[in-house]
Design an enzyme around this catalytic site. Structure first.
Site, mmCIF file in Angstrom:
data_model
loop_
_atom_site.group_PDB
_atom_site.id
_atom_site.type_symbol
_atom_site.label_atom_id
_atom_site.label_comp_id
_atom_site.label_asym_id
_atom_site.label_seq_id
_atom_site.Cartn_x
_atom_site.Cartn_y
_atom_site.Cartn_z
ATOM 1 N N GLU A 1 0.839 -1.201 0.000
ATOM 2 C CA GLU A 1 0.000 0.000 0.000
ATOM 3 C C GLU A 1 0.872 1.248 0.000
ATOM 4 O O GLU A 1 1.956 1.261 0.601
ATOM 5 C CB GLU A 1 -0.887 0.028 1.260
ATOM 6 C CG GLU A 1 -2.267 -0.571 1.057
ATOM 7 C CD GLU A 1 -3.211 0.317 0.240
ATOM 8 O OE1 GLU A 1 -2.750 1.210 -0.501
ATOM 9 O OE2 GLU A 1 -4.426 0.101 0.340
ATOM 10 N N ASP A 2 0.380 2.293 -0.643
ATOM 11 C CA ASP A 2 1.090 3.567 -0.603
ATOM 12 C C ASP A 2 0.876 4.270 0.734
ATOM 13 O O ASP A 2 1.808 4.803 1.325
ATOM 14 C CB ASP A 2 0.655 4.474 -1.772
ATOM 15 C CG ASP A 2 -0.860 4.585 -1.890
ATOM 16 O OD1 ASP A 2 -1.602 3.783 -1.268
ATOM 17 O OD2 ASP A 2 -1.340 5.475 -2.617
ATOM 18 N N ASP B 1 -4.555 5.243 6.006
ATOM 19 C CA ASP B 1 -5.103 6.401 6.711
ATOM 20 C C ASP B 1 -6.046 5.873 7.797
ATOM 21 O O ASP B 1 -5.590 5.422 8.842
ATOM 22 C CB ASP B 1 -5.804 7.253 5.638
ATOM 23 C CG ASP B 1 -6.141 8.658 6.090
ATOM 24 O OD1 ASP B 1 -6.883 8.794 7.072
ATOM 25 O OD2 ASP B 1 -5.691 9.620 5.456
ATOM 26 N N PHE C 1 -2.464 15.992 4.386
ATOM 27 C CA PHE C 1 -2.697 15.422 3.057
ATOM 28 C C PHE C 1 -1.397 15.453 2.266
ATOM 29 O O PHE C 1 -0.733 16.481 2.186
ATOM 30 C CB PHE C 1 -3.801 16.189 2.317
ATOM 31 C CG PHE C 1 -4.208 15.499 1.061
ATOM 32 C CD1 PHE C 1 -5.046 14.390 1.103
ATOM 33 C CD2 PHE C 1 -3.707 15.910 -0.172
ATOM 34 C CE1 PHE C 1 -5.389 13.708 -0.057
ATOM 35 C CE2 PHE C 1 -4.051 15.238 -1.339
ATOM 36 C CZ PHE C 1 -4.900 14.143 -1.275
ATOM 37 N N ARG D 1 0.702 12.228 -9.273
ATOM 38 C CA ARG D 1 1.251 10.881 -9.039
ATOM 39 C C ARG D 1 2.677 10.729 -9.569
ATOM 40 O O ARG D 1 3.432 9.893 -9.113
ATOM 41 C CB ARG D 1 0.386 9.812 -9.740
ATOM 42 C CG ARG D 1 -1.014 9.681 -9.188
ATOM 43 C CD ARG D 1 -1.661 8.415 -9.742
ATOM 44 N NE ARG D 1 -3.113 8.404 -9.593
ATOM 45 C CZ ARG D 1 -3.761 7.999 -8.513
ATOM 46 N NH1 ARG D 1 -3.090 7.587 -7.461
ATOM 47 N NH2 ARG D 1 -5.071 8.013 -8.469
#
Ligand code: XMP
Ligand code: MG
Length: 178
Positions: free
Chosen positions: A102-103, A106, A155, A168
């Site tokens: 996973e990047d 959260d 964020f 990205r």
């Protein structure tokens, strides 16, 4: 490094690419040392594409495989409400040792969905590797085996992560400037 603008919002460099490379290297080292047998890495698109590509080059476990999935939500025909589905998982993954890539994690809602879908396939084991983790936002009990960096509740974009689909391609990770 200069701040950048995406969709009229300003972002400043938060994790430069040299630091990302060091984090990825260290994660690969920890995964290699875990000696997972015949691992099947599952990269969760789109956000994880750059992280997955970089970390896989450093994985030395024998018989390493990688597959790419996307989590999609659709409205079922019979029931109301959202149903999630994993797209892209072509092969039989029964009895496999999975490592989810996973990047960012959260709240953990996405991770929980992915894990419950993989468990239905009767896999042997699931480990989780995430580049970024927001501990203050995390609401789940699922242990995260490999964490690149824990970050505050800001964020972030870049290195695969998007702000409304753009950003990205950025080599560094940026955070929203307050
Ligand atoms: P949850 O809350 O389900 O979130 O753990 C995981 C997904 O939400 C996106 N996400 C972000 N995307 N910058 C982004 O570009 C962020 O700071 C961020 N936080 C969450 C991401 O798609 C992730 O898979
Ligand atoms: Mg996104």
């Amino acid at each position: 490094m200069k701040p950048i603008t995406l969709h009229n919002k300003t972002f400043e460099v938060f994790i430069p690419e040299t630091e990302i490379a060091a984090i990825v290297h260290s994660m690969a080292h920890n995964i290699n040392n875990a000696r997972i047998k015949d691992p099947l890495f599952i990269s969760v698109l789109n956000g994880s594409f750059m992280f997955s590509s970089d970390i896989m080059k450093k994985i030395t476990l024998p018989n390493t495989e990688i597959s790419f999935v996307k989590l999609s939500s659709y409205s079922g025909t019979q029931t109301t409400g959202e149903v999630s589905k994993l797209i892209g998982l072509g092969q039989d993954i029964r009895n496999r040792n999975i490592i989810i890539l996973e990047d960012i994690i959260d709240t953990g809602i996405t991770l929980e969905k992915i894990i419950s879908l993989l468990e239905k396939e009767e896999v042997a084991d699931i480990k989780v590797a995430t580049l970024l983790f927001k501990p203050e936002a995390y609401t789940k009990e699922i242990p995260i085996d490999f964490i690149g960096k824990s970050i505050p509740n800001d964020f972030v974009v870049g290195y695969g992560l998007d702000y409304d689909e753009i950003g990205r391609n950025l080599p560094h990770i940026f955070k929203l400037k307050n």
